[in-house]
Design a protein around this motif. Sequence first.
Motif, PDB file in Angstrom:
ATOM      1  N   VAL A 172       1.250  -0.898   0.233  1.00  0.00           N
ATOM      2  CA  VAL A 172      -0.146   0.329   0.071  1.00  0.00           C
ATOM      3  C   VAL A 172       1.363   1.349   0.427  1.00  0.00           C
ATOM      4  CG1 VAL A 172      -1.500   1.181   1.025  1.00  0.00           C
ATOM      5  CG2 VAL A 172      -2.097  -0.985   1.029  1.00  0.00           C
ATOM      6  N   CYS A 173       0.795   2.143  -1.022  1.00  0.00           N
ATOM      7  CA  CYS A 173       1.703   3.539  -1.564  1.00  0.00           C
ATOM      8  C   CYS A 173       0.733   4.642  -1.420  1.00  0.00           C
ATOM      9  CB  CYS A 173       1.771   3.241  -2.511  1.00  0.00           C
ATOM     10  SG  CYS A 173       1.687   2.795  -3.900  1.00  0.00           S
ATOM     11  N   GLY A 174       1.089   5.205  -1.362  1.00  0.00           N
ATOM     12  CA  GLY A 174       0.683   6.639  -1.983  1.00  0.00           C
ATOM     13  C   GLY A 174      -0.563   6.345  -2.810  1.00  0.00           C
ATOM     14  N   ALA A 175      -0.812   7.452  -3.266  1.00  0.00           N
ATOM     15  CA  ALA A 175      -2.209   7.165  -4.526  1.00  0.00           C
ATOM     16  C   ALA A 175      -1.253   8.230  -5.813  1.00  0.00           C
ATOM     17  CB  ALA A 175      -3.297   7.485  -4.366  1.00  0.00           C
ATOM     18  N   THR A 176      -0.398   8.359  -5.759  1.00  0.00           N
ATOM     19  CA  THR A 176       0.088   9.298  -6.856  1.00  0.00           C
ATOM     20  C   THR A 176       0.800   8.208  -8.167  1.00  0.00           C
ATOM     21  OG1 THR A 176       2.961   9.719  -5.851  1.00  0.00           O
ATOM     22  CG2 THR A 176       0.682  11.084  -4.914  1.00  0.00           C
ATOM     23  N   PRO A 177       1.024   8.667  -9.525  1.00  0.00           N
ATOM     24  CA  PRO A 177       1.712   8.086 -10.350  1.00  0.00           C
ATOM     25  C   PRO A 177       2.773   7.661 -10.079  1.00  0.00           C
ATOM     26  CG  PRO A 177       0.574  10.121 -11.143  1.00  0.00           C
ATOM     27  CD  PRO A 177       0.567   9.925  -9.957  1.00  0.00           C
ATOM     28  N   ALA A 178       4.138   8.762  -8.738  1.00  0.00           N
ATOM     29  CA  ALA A 178       5.071   8.487  -9.070  1.00  0.00           C
ATOM     30  C   ALA A 178       5.203   7.125  -7.799  1.00  0.00           C
ATOM     31  CB  ALA A 178       6.382   9.698  -8.343  1.00  0.00           C
ATOM     32  N   ALA A 179       4.660   7.498  -6.525  1.00  0.00           N
ATOM     33  CA  ALA A 179       4.651   7.126  -5.715  1.00  0.00           C
ATOM     34  C   ALA A 179       3.892   4.932  -6.400  1.00  0.00           C
ATOM     35  CB  ALA A 179       4.482   7.210  -4.686  1.00  0.00           C
ATOM     36  N   ILE A 180       3.145   5.211  -7.091  1.00  0.00           N
ATOM     37  CA  ILE A 180       2.914   3.904  -7.382  1.00  0.00           C
ATOM     38  C   ILE A 180       3.937   3.087  -7.925  1.00  0.00           C
ATOM     39  CG2 ILE A 180       1.355   2.136  -8.753  1.00  0.00           C
ATOM     40  CD1 ILE A 180      -1.515   4.980  -8.272  1.00  0.00           C
ATOM     41  N   VAL A 181       4.433   3.498  -9.381  1.00  0.00           N
ATOM     42  CA  VAL A 181       5.584   3.081  -9.883  1.00  0.00           C
ATOM     43  C   VAL A 181       6.448   2.571  -8.985  1.00  0.00           C
ATOM     44  CG1 VAL A 181       6.928   3.137 -11.554  1.00  0.00           C
ATOM     45  CG2 VAL A 181       5.273   4.745 -11.835  1.00  0.00           C
ATOM     46  N   ALA A 182       6.693   3.379  -7.919  1.00  0.00           N
ATOM     47  CA  ALA A 182       8.660   2.773  -6.499  1.00  0.00           C
ATOM     48  C   ALA A 182       7.916   1.642  -6.465  1.00  0.00           C
ATOM     49  CB  ALA A 182       8.289   4.654  -6.161  1.00  0.00           C
ATOM     50  N   ALA A 183       6.446   1.427  -5.586  1.00  0.00           N
ATOM     51  CA  ALA A 183       6.254   0.304  -4.768  1.00  0.00           C
ATOM     52  C   ALA A 183       5.554  -0.668  -6.120  1.00  0.00           C
ATOM     53  CB  ALA A 183       4.664   0.910  -4.730  1.00  0.00           C
ATOM     54  N   LEU A 184       5.553  -0.493  -6.994  1.00  0.00           N
ATOM     55  CA  LEU A 184       5.511  -1.978  -7.907  1.00  0.00           C
ATOM     56  C   LEU A 184       6.740  -2.287  -8.507  1.00  0.00           C
ATOM     57  CD1 LEU A 184       2.563  -0.479  -9.896  1.00  0.00           C
ATOM     58  CD2 LEU A 184       2.882  -2.418  -8.887  1.00  0.00           C
ATOM     59  N   GLN A 185       8.233  -1.725  -8.633  1.00  0.00           N
ATOM     60  CA  GLN A 185       9.446  -1.843  -8.844  1.00  0.00           C
ATOM     61  C   GLN A 185       9.585  -2.687  -8.219  1.00  0.00           C
ATOM     62  OE1 GLN A 185      10.905  -0.873 -11.655  1.00  0.00           O
ATOM     63  NE2 GLN A 185      10.579   1.386 -11.827  1.00  0.00           N
ATOM     64  N   PRO A 186       9.892  -3.079  -7.146  1.00  0.00           N
ATOM     65  CA  PRO A 186      10.555  -4.890  -6.423  1.00  0.00           C
ATOM     66  C   PRO A 186       9.250  -5.672  -6.892  1.00  0.00           C
ATOM     67  CG  PRO A 186       9.724  -3.400  -5.061  1.00  0.00           C
ATOM     68  CD  PRO A 186       9.468  -2.149  -6.242  1.00  0.00           C
ATOM     69  N   ALA A 240      -1.515  -9.959 -14.158  1.00  0.00           N
ATOM     70  CA  ALA A 240      -1.918  -8.538 -14.027  1.00  0.00           C
ATOM     71  C   ALA A 240      -1.059  -7.510 -13.155  1.00  0.00           C
ATOM     72  CB  ALA A 240      -3.389  -8.820 -13.880  1.00  0.00           C
ATOM     73  N   VAL A 241      -0.782  -6.563 -13.421  1.00  0.00           N
ATOM     74  CA  VAL A 241      -0.635  -5.629 -12.738  1.00  0.00           C
ATOM     75  C   VAL A 241      -2.143  -4.732 -12.094  1.00  0.00           C
ATOM     76  CG1 VAL A 241       0.845  -3.701 -12.438  1.00  0.00           C
ATOM     77  CG2 VAL A 241       1.285  -5.311 -13.865  1.00  0.00           C
ATOM     78  N   VAL A 242      -1.941  -5.105 -10.526  1.00  0.00           N
ATOM     79  CA  VAL A 242      -3.343  -4.362 -10.264  1.00  0.00           C
ATOM     80  C   VAL A 242      -3.038  -3.178  -8.701  1.00  0.00           C
ATOM     81  CG1 VAL A 242      -5.572  -4.788  -8.447  1.00  0.00           C
ATOM     82  CG2 VAL A 242      -3.861  -6.434  -9.670  1.00  0.00           C
ATOM     83  N   ILE A 243      -4.033  -2.057  -9.770  1.00  0.00           N
ATOM     84  CA  ILE A 243      -3.601  -0.712  -8.861  1.00  0.00           C
ATOM     85  C   ILE A 243      -4.808  -0.516  -8.107  1.00  0.00           C
ATOM     86  CG2 ILE A 243      -3.216   1.361  -8.735  1.00  0.00           C
ATOM     87  CD1 ILE A 243      -1.777   0.595 -11.697  1.00  0.00           C
ATOM     88  N   GLU A 244      -5.434  -0.599  -6.798  1.00  0.00           N
ATOM     89  CA  GLU A 244      -7.100  -0.085  -6.535  1.00  0.00           C
ATOM     90  C   GLU A 244      -6.135   0.973  -5.533  1.00  0.00           C
ATOM     91  OE1 GLU A 244      -9.649  -1.672  -6.659  1.00  0.00           O
ATOM     92  OE2 GLU A 244      -9.140  -3.766  -7.779  1.00  0.00           O
ATOM     93  N   VAL A 245      -6.670   2.503  -5.980  1.00  0.00           N
ATOM     94  CA  VAL A 245      -7.034   3.570  -5.460  1.00  0.00           C
ATOM     95  C   VAL A 245      -7.849   3.627  -4.661  1.00  0.00           C
ATOM     96  CG1 VAL A 245      -7.031   5.827  -5.717  1.00  0.00           C
ATOM     97  CG2 VAL A 245      -5.828   4.816  -7.490  1.00  0.00           C
ATOM     98  N   ILE A 246      -7.930   4.056  -3.569  1.00  0.00           N
ATOM     99  CA  ILE A 246      -9.235   4.151  -2.608  1.00  0.00           C
ATOM    100  C   ILE A 246      -8.676   5.839  -1.125  1.00  0.00           C
ATOM    101  CG2 ILE A 246     -10.082   3.667  -0.192  1.00  0.00           C
ATOM    102  CD1 ILE A 246      -8.934   0.712  -1.263  1.00  0.00           C
ATOM    103  N   LYS A 247      -8.990   6.497  -1.669  1.00  0.00           N
ATOM    104  CA  LYS A 247      -8.609   7.756  -1.172  1.00  0.00           C
ATOM    105  C   LYS A 247      -7.219   8.325  -1.480  1.00  0.00           C
ATOM    106  CE  LYS A 247     -10.525   7.148   2.836  1.00  0.00           C
ATOM    107  NZ  LYS A 247     -10.698   6.368   4.327  1.00  0.00           N
ATOM    108  N   SER A 248      -6.785   8.753  -0.550  1.00  0.00           N
ATOM    109  CA  SER A 248      -5.388   9.127  -0.920  1.00  0.00           C
ATOM    110  C   SER A 248      -4.417   7.940  -0.825  1.00  0.00           C
ATOM    111  CB  SER A 248      -5.211   9.708   0.356  1.00  0.00           C
ATOM    112  OG  SER A 248      -5.145   9.042   1.858  1.00  0.00           O
ATOM    113  N   ASP A 249      -4.553   6.680  -1.146  1.00  0.00           N
ATOM    114  CA  ASP A 249      -3.528   5.650  -0.662  1.00  0.00           C
ATOM    115  C   ASP A 249      -4.119   4.673  -1.877  1.00  0.00           C
ATOM    116  OD1 ASP A 249      -2.296   5.590   1.269  1.00  0.00           O
ATOM    117  OD2 ASP A 249      -4.236   5.511   2.493  1.00  0.00           O
ATOM    118  N   ALA A 250      -2.939   3.803  -2.612  1.00  0.00           N
ATOM    119  CA  ALA A 250      -3.460   3.095  -3.313  1.00  0.00           C
ATOM    120  C   ALA A 250      -2.700   1.403  -2.901  1.00  0.00           C
ATOM    121  CB  ALA A 250      -2.821   3.078  -4.783  1.00  0.00           C
ATOM    122  N   ALA A 251      -3.641   0.424  -2.967  1.00  0.00           N
ATOM    123  CA  ALA A 251      -2.733  -0.766  -2.825  1.00  0.00           C
ATOM    124  C   ALA A 251      -2.905  -1.659  -4.390  1.00  0.00           C
ATOM    125  CB  ALA A 251      -4.003  -1.795  -2.443  1.00  0.00           C
ATOM    126  N   VAL A 252      -1.406  -1.738  -4.455  1.00  0.00           N
ATOM    127  CA  VAL A 252      -1.008  -2.633  -5.540  1.00  0.00           C
ATOM    128  C   VAL A 252      -0.710  -3.687  -5.038  1.00  0.00           C
ATOM    129  CG1 VAL A 252      -0.057  -0.132  -6.084  1.00  0.00           C
ATOM    130  CG2 VAL A 252       1.703  -1.635  -5.210  1.00  0.00           C
TER     131      VAL A 252
END
Length: 279
Positions: A172-186, A240-252
């Motif tokens: 779970v990371c921040g709901a911004t493109p940069a934060a989502i990509v950073a969380a997904l990298q590993p 699948a790369v799954v992104i669930e944006v919920i309010k200000s967070d994103a579950a990936v």
Amino acid sequence: MGGNKRLGGEGGGGSHAKRRYVAPTPGVCELSRGMRGVLITCDTHLEHKAIKEAYRLLDDLAGGGAAAGDGGVGGDDGDGGSASGTAGDKLAAELAALKEGGGEGGGSGGGGTAHAKRFSVAQTGCAGTVLLRFSEEADDPTEIASRALGEAQARGESSAPHVIRLLPVQAVCGATPAAIVAALQPLLAPLAGFGGTFAVQWRRRHNTAVDKESVIREVAAAVHAVAPKATVNLRAPSAAVVIEVIKSDAAVSVLPRWAELKAYNLRECARALPEATAG
């Protein structure tokens, strides 16, 4: 990949794409960054039953041995409860019981509270959507959910009939493109050399600030950086790369067997009986 090829969708959409906001229960854990577990969806106002069933299922698969009906998660499965209690009241009571059961030594029943330490509820603020947080690093949300879905397919029956989706959340990371990509990298590392099909599965609830197309474009670029031979398939991707944006967070998550496991829909897996072999 054609320039006009769409890379992701709403991941099912329909009645579950936009869910009614529900104020979190005071004093109960909310979805926050750094969490991992499984996101369960269920019919609105049936959260308490879905949570109880999901706890039992997780305990069985993770070898916890705690029975969710023995003092850990309260509530009557039947219709004999108080007619005046709302679904929110029932869920609040469920969560309060879990919170009390999380202390040393468990509840008065002696058993049934071990799952309150290993798995705990994190409210999302969305009706019919709850994260069951994993506290032990050894518990792999993807492995456990995949086993649950595979067993439902093999039996043609769900062990948690009130649960619709059983979606692993790896971060779970921040709901911004940069934060989502950073969380997904590993999480994308296992796709190195992957030459199959994939899709970016996107959902957004109670958030209008994140640009969907920007996120999908950046995530798809990250996938191709580690798996240049991977191709997009929105109908039946193998991963699948799954992104669930919920309010200000994103579950990936980066999930295998997406089409095979019916987009991690437990009900659909239970309906998908294996084809009979030719006699």
